[in-house]
Design an enzyme around this catalytic site. Structure first.
Site, PDB file in Angstrom:
ATOM      1  N   GLY A 182      -4.567  -9.026  14.099  1.00 53.99           N
ATOM      2  CA  GLY A 182      -3.434  -8.206  13.680  1.00 53.99           C
ATOM      3  C   GLY A 182      -3.900  -7.054  12.824  1.00 53.99           C
ATOM      4  O   GLY A 182      -5.056  -6.989  12.424  1.00 53.99           O
ATOM      5  N   GLY A 240      -2.197  -4.295   9.717  1.00 56.25           N
ATOM      6  CA  GLY A 240      -1.002  -3.993   8.932  1.00 56.25           C
ATOM      7  C   GLY A 240      -1.257  -2.842   7.988  1.00 56.25           C
ATOM      8  O   GLY A 240      -2.239  -2.113   8.133  1.00 56.25           O
ATOM      9  N   GLY A 294      -4.725  -2.840   6.352  1.00 55.85           N
ATOM     10  CA  GLY A 294      -5.959  -2.912   7.118  1.00 55.85           C
ATOM     11  C   GLY A 294      -5.853  -3.895   8.259  1.00 55.85           C
ATOM     12  O   GLY A 294      -4.764  -4.325   8.635  1.00 55.85           O
ATOM     13  N   VAL A 327      -6.664  -7.452  10.262  1.00 58.45           N
ATOM     14  CA  VAL A 327      -6.809  -8.872   9.950  1.00 58.45           C
ATOM     15  C   VAL A 327      -7.638  -9.554  11.024  1.00 58.45           C
ATOM     16  O   VAL A 327      -7.403  -9.355  12.212  1.00 58.45           O
ATOM     17  CB  VAL A 327      -5.424  -9.555   9.843  1.00 58.45           C
ATOM     18  N   LYS A 385      -8.340 -10.302   5.758  1.00 56.23           N
ATOM     19  CA  LYS A 385      -7.809  -8.955   5.858  1.00 56.23           C
ATOM     20  C   LYS A 385      -8.841  -7.978   5.319  1.00 56.23           C
ATOM     21  O   LYS A 385      -9.355  -8.147   4.220  1.00 56.23           O
ATOM     22  CB  LYS A 385      -6.509  -8.858   5.057  1.00 56.23           C
ATOM     23  N   ASP A 406      -0.251  -4.962  -9.503  1.00 61.51           N
ATOM     24  CA  ASP A 406       1.166  -5.060  -9.198  1.00 61.51           C
ATOM     25  C   ASP A 406       1.724  -6.399  -9.650  1.00 61.51           C
ATOM     26  O   ASP A 406       2.420  -7.084  -8.915  1.00 61.51           O
ATOM     27  CB  ASP A 406       1.416  -4.834  -7.706  1.00 61.51           C
TER      28      ASP A 406
END
Ligand SMILES: *[C@@H]1O[C@H](CO)[C@@H](O)[C@H](O)[C@H]1NC(C)=O
Ligand SMILES: *[C@@H]1O[C@H](CO)[C@@H](O)[C@H](O)[C@H]1NC(C)=O
Ligand SMILES: *[C@@H]1O[C@H](CO)[C@@H](O)[C@H](O)[C@H]1NC(C)=O
Ligand SMILES: *[C@@H]1O[C@H](CO)[C@@H](O)[C@H](O)[C@H]1NC(C)=O
Ligand SMILES: *[C@@H]1O[C@H](CO)[C@@H](O)[C@H](O)[C@H]1NC(C)=O
Ligand SMILES: *[C@@H]1O[C@H](CO)[C@@H](O)[C@H](O)[C@H]1NC(C)=O
Ligand SMILES: *[C@@H]1O[C@H](CO)[C@@H](O)[C@H](O)[C@H]1NC(C)=O
Ligand SMILES: *[C@@H]1O[C@H](CO)[C@@H](O)[C@H](O)[C@H]1NC(C)=O
Length: 906
Positions: A601, A603, A606, A608, A622, A702
Site C-alpha cells: 500500500g 499513503g 509513504g 508500506v 511504512k 503531534d
C-alpha cells in the site's frame, strides 16, 4: 515513639531516607542505630563512606549522638547528605556541631554549610564544649534535598547530627517561601523552669524551644526589674498543630513593674525576617483587672499603636493569641520592650517568641537539571554521588563551572572512570561546555551530536569502544581545537571538514575508519524504495494483544477501528512495559521485508511494505519520504523504525479509544485521579522512550489526548507517529513547515520553527492539564471571556493558588491535594513559553510516579481511616474567602493577604 520506617535507600553513599513519621535523625559518625530517651530514632550515617569519623568526650554531655561526629577534608569540594523529601511539604532541618577537640588540634574550625545551591551559614566554633545549632525552615521544591559542608577558613568541616522534621500545617507559610528559606534565629520559651530546651515529645515537630534562663553571651540581657516567672498547670487551648506546645505556653514572664525588656543578638541579621509572639493569659485576674500592653521596638513607632489584651484577643484565659509580622526589618542586636498601657492594672506577659530571617534561595546553576538527570543514571558510583548543585556553592570535583551568578558547566572530566554504555546524551545538552574528557573508559555506541555545545574546544573520547561514524556535525563546531578519538571502534569515513580544520585530530586505532568517502548501500536501497530520499522509516504497529472477543459492551460506540497503539516488538519476550516504539536496525527491517520486496500500500506518508519478523509476527513497514531531510543528513546503518505494525488477522478486534473520547463516559463512571495519573505515566514513558531510547532522539510532534490510546485496562499508549522526526540536528532542527495540532502546539516552535524535544513536553503539559481538569485543550465556552486556551486558563488559576478552580468536579474528593499540586505545577513547567525552561520528559515522568506513590499511600490511609468528611469540609471552607478565616491548619498552597508589617490578628 517515633518508628523509623524508611521509604527507600537507593544509593551507596547518599541518603534517600525519610522516616514515615516525617522524622529523620542522623547520628553522624555513629556506628549503631538507636532510640534515645526522648523516643527519637537515630540512625548511623555509616553509609556515607566519605569523610572520617571521630569519637569525642565532652564533660556533662552524655547523649550518644554527641559522642561521635563525622569530619571531612578541608579541600575544595563539598560533602553532602542527600535526603528524600516530599515536594511542597514544609520541613525543619537542623544541623548541630559539637567540636570536642576531635582533631586534637584545639584550633576552632570555621566552615560553611549549604542547603542545595544556597549558602546557609558559616559555622564558627568558639568553644570546644558548646553545641552550635542551625535550623532552617523550607518548603521542599524537589523530591530530595542536600545539606553540604565545605571548607571555609579554618580546620576541617564536621557535623554531629543532622535532623529533618516534616511540618504538616501552615504556620510557617509565607508569601515568599518559593524564593526564601526561614533561617531560625531565636525560638524562646519565656519563664522556663529549667535550662534545657523543650522539644520532642512535648513538641510533636521537635522544634527546640530554648529556655530564657540559658546562659549565653548577649542572650536575653537587660531584663527589666520586676520581671517574674509565672506558670500554670491548667491546660492551654492551642488550636493549631504547629503552635507552641502546651508546655511552652504554660510558663511566661510578667513585668510586674509595668514593663518587660530584653536585648539579644539575632544570628544572621540585620535583614528582613519573620517574627511571631505567643501569648496566653495564665494568671487569674480579678474582675476589675486588665492586662493591656504594647510592643515598643526602636525605629518602629507605628508598631506601638496596636494594643495587646490577651484575654480579649484570645477570647478567654488559657487560650493562645499569636500576633506577628511576616516581614519585618530587624537589626543584629535586637532590643524590645513590652510596656503596659496607662489604664492597665497588670504588667505585660509573654509566653514565647520565634524570630527567623529570610534567607534568599539560590536558583542554582543553569545546568542543574541536566546534571541531575545525568548522575541519576549512575546511582552506584562515587563521582555521581557528590550531591547538591553541580556548581554551587562549591562545584563537584569533576566539573568546572563559569563564574556567572547562575553558572554553567564549562568542563567535564570523567577520564578513566570505568564508564560503560553510551555517551550520556545529557552531555550534548550542556550549552556552555568547552572541554569534554571521557577518555579511557569503556563507552560504546555512537558519538552523539554536539552541535548544541557551540563552545566546545577540546573533546577527548580516545581509548573507549565507541562505534558508528564520526558525526560530520563535529565539523560545525566553530571553536573545536582538539579532537581525540583514537583507539575506538569507529567506522565509515572521516568527514573531510575535520581534516581540513585547524585541529589537533587523532583518529588512529579505529580499524574501519577511513579517509576516503564511499557511498553506502543502505541509503541507495531506501532511496530506491521510495521517491527521492527516504529518511524516516515508519510502520504502524497494530497488535492483537488487547483483543478480547465479546469484549464488554460498556464501551459502546467507543469501540472503534482505531489502530492500536504501537507495542514494543520484543514485548512478548520481556515484561509488558509500555514502551511505545522500538529501535530496529536497518538490517532487521531489511530481513523482515526481504529488502522491501512486497508493496502492500501507499499513503500520505509513504509506501508500506509487507514484512515478517524473526519471531514470525507479520508487520507492515511504512517508509516515509521526507523532503526536509533531503541531502541533509546521511543515513546511518542504525536505521530507526518508529512504527512497525503487527498485521492483524481478521478474527482480531480491538478496542482503542483516546482518553478524551472517554471523558463523557466519566461523568457517571469517572476515571479516578490515580487512573489518570497512570495514563499520564504510561504516556510519559512512551515519550521518554522516544526522546532517550533512540539515537538520534525522536520527536513526536503531534502529542495530543486523542493520540493517547487506552486499552480496556486503561493502559495508555502513545500513537500516531505520523509527524515524528528524528532530531538529527541535536535539537536545532529548523523545518519550513510547522506541524502539530492547535491547542497542543508549542508556541516557541510555532514562532521560531525550531523543533526540539521540549516541543513534545509542551504538548504533554497540555495533556496533563486536560487530565486534571477534564477540559479540552481548546474551548470557546469553558474558560471564560477572552480565553479559549486551557494553558492560559489553568495558569491563571494555579498561579493564584486556586487549584480547586481547575480540578475536574467529577473527581469529587477522591484525590490527595499534594499529588494534584505536584502535577499541576509540573504541567505549568511543561507549558513554559521557552523550551529551555521546560523540564525533560524524564523529570515529568518521575513527578508523575511520585504523585502516584502519594496517591496510593493516601488511598491506603483513606481506606484505613475514612476522614473524607474532614477533607471535604477543608476544601469547601477554602472556597469562601480567606480573610476572616483561621488559616493555621488549612491547606498550605493558598495565597492569602497578609499585609506586610501588620500584626496578623485573628
Ligand atoms: C540503620 O538503619 C538504616 C535504615 O533502616 C539501615 O539502612 C542501616 O543498615 C542501619 N544500620 C545499622 C548499623 O543497623
Ligand atoms: C558538669 O556538671 C557538674 C554537676 O552538675 C558541674 O559541677 C560542673 O561544673 C559541670 N561541668 C561543666 C564543664 O559544665
Ligand atoms: C580551605 O579554605 C581556605 C580559605 O579559603 C583556603 O585557604 C585553604 O587553602 C582551603 N583548603 C584547601 C585544602 O583547599
Ligand atoms: C498533623 O496533622 C494531622 C491532621 O491534621 C494531625 O492529626 C497530626 O497530629 C499532626 N501532627 C503531626 C506531628 O503529625
Ligand atoms: C518599680 O517602678 C517604680 C517607679 O517606676 C520604681 O520606683 C521601683 O523601684 C520599681 N520597682 C522595682 C522592683 O524595680
Ligand atoms: C520584605 O519587605 C521588603 C521591604 O519592605 C521587601 O524589599 C522584601 O522583598 C520583602 N520580603 C522579603 C522576603 O524580604
Ligand atoms: C575501574 O575498575 C578497576 C577494575 O575493576 C578498578 O581497579 C578501578 O579502581 C576502577 N576505577 C575507578 C575510577 O573506579
Ligand atoms: C595518536 O594516538 C596514538 C595512540 O594513542 C599515538 O600513538 C599517536 O602518537 C597519536 N598521534 C598523534 C599525532 O598525536
Amino acid at each position: 515513639m517515633r518508628s523509623p520506617a524508611f521509604f527507600c535507600a537507593r544509593y551507596a553513599n547518599s541518603f534517600f531516607l525519610l522516616s514515615a513519621s516525617g522524622f529523620l535523625s542522623f547520628d553522624c559518625g555513629g556506628k549503631d542505630n538507636f532510640t534515645d530517651k526522648l523516643g527519637l530514632a537515630w540512625i548511623s550515617d555509616e553509609r556515607l563512606i566519605l569523610g572520617d569519623t571521630a569519637t569525642i568526650s565532652v564533660a556533662n554531655e552524655t547523649r550518644k549522638q554527641y559522642t561521635t561526629l563525622r569530619h571531612f577534608p578541608a579541600d575544595d569540594r563539598k560533602y553532602c547528605y542527600t535526603m528524600n523529601v516530599i515536594s511542597r511539604a514544609r520541613y525543619l532541618v537542623r544541623a548541630t556541631f559539637l567540636y570536642g577537640n576531635f582533631d586534637n588540634n584545639n584550633v576552632y574550625p570555621k566552615f560553611d554549610i549549604s542547603l542545595g545551591a544556597t549558602h546557609w551559614s558559616t559555622i564558627v566554633i568558639s568553644d570546644a564544649n558548646t553545641i552550635e545549632v542551625r535550623e532552617l525552615i523550607f518548603l521542599a521544591s524537589d523530591p530530595s534535598v542536600a545539606v553540604c559542608l565545605s571548607n571555609a577558613t579554618t580546620g576541617q568541616p564536621f557535623i554531629s547530627t543532622l535532623e529533618l522534621r516534616q511540618f504538616n500545617g501552615s504556620i510557617y507559610y509565607t508569601e515568599y517561601e518559593d524564593q526564601f528559606y526561614l533561617s531560625v534565629s531565636a525560638r524562646i520559651n519565656f519563664g522556663a523552669d529549667s535550662d534545657a530546651p523543650i522539644r520532642y515529645p512535648d513538641d510533636p515537630f521537635d522544634r527546640l524551644w530554648q529556655s530564657d534562663s540559658l546562659k549565653k553571651a548577649n542572650y536575653l540581657v537587660d531584663v527589666a526589674p520586676g520581671t517574674v516567672k509565672v506558670s500554670t498547670h491548667m491546660p492551654i487551648y492551642v488550636n493549631k498543630d504547629e503552635m507552641p506546645p502546651q508546655k511552652v505556653m504554660q510558663t511566661a514572664v510578667v513585668g510586674t513593674n509595668g514593663s518587660l525588656t530584653y536585648r539579644l543578638n539575632l544570628d544572621g541579621f540585620p535583614g528582613n525576617g519573620w517574627a511571631m509572639t505567643y501569648f496566653a493569659e495564665i494568671e487569674e485576674l480579678d474582675p476589675g483587672e486588665t492586662r493591656k500592653f504594647r510592643l515598643l521596638l526602636p525605629g518602629y513607632p507605628e508598631l506601638s499603636k496596636a494594643i495587646v489584651d490577651i484575654r480579649e484577643n484570645a477570647q478567654g484565659n488559657y487560650r493562645l493569641y499569636e500576633p506577628g509580622f511576616t516581614n519585618l526589618t530587624l537589626p543584629f542586636v535586637l532590643s524590645f520592650k513590652f510596656g503596659k498601657t496607662s489604664d492597665s492594672t497588670r504588667g505585660p506577659l509573654v509566653n514565647a517568641m520565634e524570630i527567623s530571617k529570610y534567607l534568599e534561595k539560590n536558583g542554582g546553576s543553569l545546568d542543574g537539571g541536566i546534571m541531575a538527570s545525568l548522575v541519576s543514571r549512575y546511582s552506584s558510583v562515587d563521582w555521581a554521588q557528590e550531591g547538591g548543585d553541580p556548581c554551587l556553592p562549591v562545584r563537584w570535583s569533576w566539573v568546572v563551572c563559569n563564574s556567572d551568578p547562575q553558572p554553567r558547566i564549562i568542563s567535564i572530566n570523567l577520564s578513566k572512570r570505568n564508564l560503560t554504555g553510551n555517551i550520556p546524551l545529557e552531555l550534548a545538552k550542556l550549552t556552555g561546555l568547552v572541554e569534554l574528557w571521557l577518555d579511557g573508559n569503556s563507552l560504546t555506541g555512537p558519538i552523539p551530536d554536539f552541535t548544541g555545545c557551540a563552545n566546545l574546544k577540546i573533546i577527548h573520547l580516545e581509548n573507549n569502544q565507541l562505534s558508528g561514524e564520526l558525526p560530520s556535525s563535529l565539523t560545525d563546531l566553530p571553536s573545536l581545537r582538539e579532537l581525540y578519538v583514537q583507539n575506538n571502534m569507529l567506522s565509515g569515513t572521516v568527514p573531510s571538514g575535520l581534516l581540513s580544520k585547524n585541529l589537533v585530530f587523532n583518529y588512529t586505532g579505529n580499524a574501519n575508519l577511513h579517509k576516503e568517502s564511499k557511498r553506502r548501500n543502505h541509503i541507495i536501497i531506501i532511496i530506491g524504495a521510495t521517491v527521492g530520499a527516504a529518511v524516516l522509516l515508519f510502520a504502524t504497529l497494530v497488535s492483537c494483544l488487547f483483543m478480547h472477543k465479546g469484549e464488554d459492551k460498556s464501551h459502546g460506540q467507543e469501540e472503534m477501528g482505531l489502530p492500536l497503539p504501537p507495542k514494543k516488538l520484543v514485548s512478548s519476550l520481556n515484561d509488558a512495559a509500555s514502551e511505545a516504539a522500538h529501535c530496529f536496525t536497518f538490517s532487521e527491517i531489511e530481513d523482515a521485508t526481504k529488502k522491501f520486496e512486497k508493496k502492500i500500500g501507499s499513503g500520505g506518508f509513504g509506501v508500506v511494505y509487507y514484512g515478517r519478523l524473526k519471531d514470525g509476527r507479520e508487520v507492515a513497514v511504512k517508509v516515509l519520504t521526507n523532503d526536509s531531510y533531503q541531502g541533509k543528513r546521511e543515513f546511518s546503518n542504525e536505521v530507526i523504525v518508529l512504527k512497525v505494525s503487527l498485521l492483524y488477522n481478521s478474527t482480531c478486534k480491538y478496542t482503542a479509544i483516546s482518553f478524551l473520547s472517554l471523558c463523557p463516559v466519566t461523568r457517571e463512571r469517572s476515571i479516578n485521579w490515580v487512573k489518570r495519573l497512570e495514563i499520564a505515566e504510561d504516556a510519559a514513558k512512551g515519550i521518554e522512550y522516544l526522546h532517550t531510547g533512540c539515537v538520534p532522539t525522536i520527536i513526536h510532534r503531534d502529542l495530543k489526548s486523542s493520540n493517547i490510546l487506552l486499552d480496556k485496562h486503561m493502559r495508555a499508549k502513545v500513537s500516531d507517529f505520523g509527524l515524528s522526526k528524528l532530531a538529527v540536528d541535536g535539537g536545532s532542527h529548523v523545518s519550513s513547515i510547522v506541524r502539530g495540532t492547535v491547542g497542543y502546539l508549542d508556541p516557541e516552535y510555532y514562532i521560531s520553527q525550531h523543533l526540539t524535544d521540549k516541543s513534545d513536553v509542551y504538548s504533554f503539559g497540555v495533556i496533563l492539564l486536560e487530565l486534571i481538569s477534564g477540559q479540552e485543550a481548546i474551548s470557546s465556552e469553558s474558560f471564560g471571556v477572552n480565553c479559549r486556551n486551557i494553558v492560559q486558563w489553568a495558569k491563571l488559576h494555579i498561579e493564584s493558588g486556586d487549584i480547586q478552580g481547575i480540578i475536574d468536579p467529577s473527581l469529587g474528593n477522591d484525590y490527595d491535594i499534594q499529588s494534584m499540586w505536584k502535577i499541576a505545577e509540573k504541567a505549568l513547567m511543561c507549558v513554559q513559553p521557552h523550551g529551555n525552561m521546560r523540564p525533560p520528559i524524564s523529570e515529568v515522568l518521575k513527578e508523575i510516579q511520585d504523585a502516584i506513590a502519594i496517591e496510593r499511600e493516601a488511598e491506603a490511609a483513606r481506606e484505613g481511616n475514612s476522614d473524607e468528611i474532614s477533607r471535604h469540609s477543608m476544601f469547601s471552607s477554602l472556597n469562601i474567602g480567606m480573610g476572616s478565616m483561621d488559616l493555621g491548619a488549612t491547606e498550605q498552597h493558598l495565597s492569602f493577604d497578609e499585609s506586610i508589617a501588620q500584626p496578623t490578628a485573628r
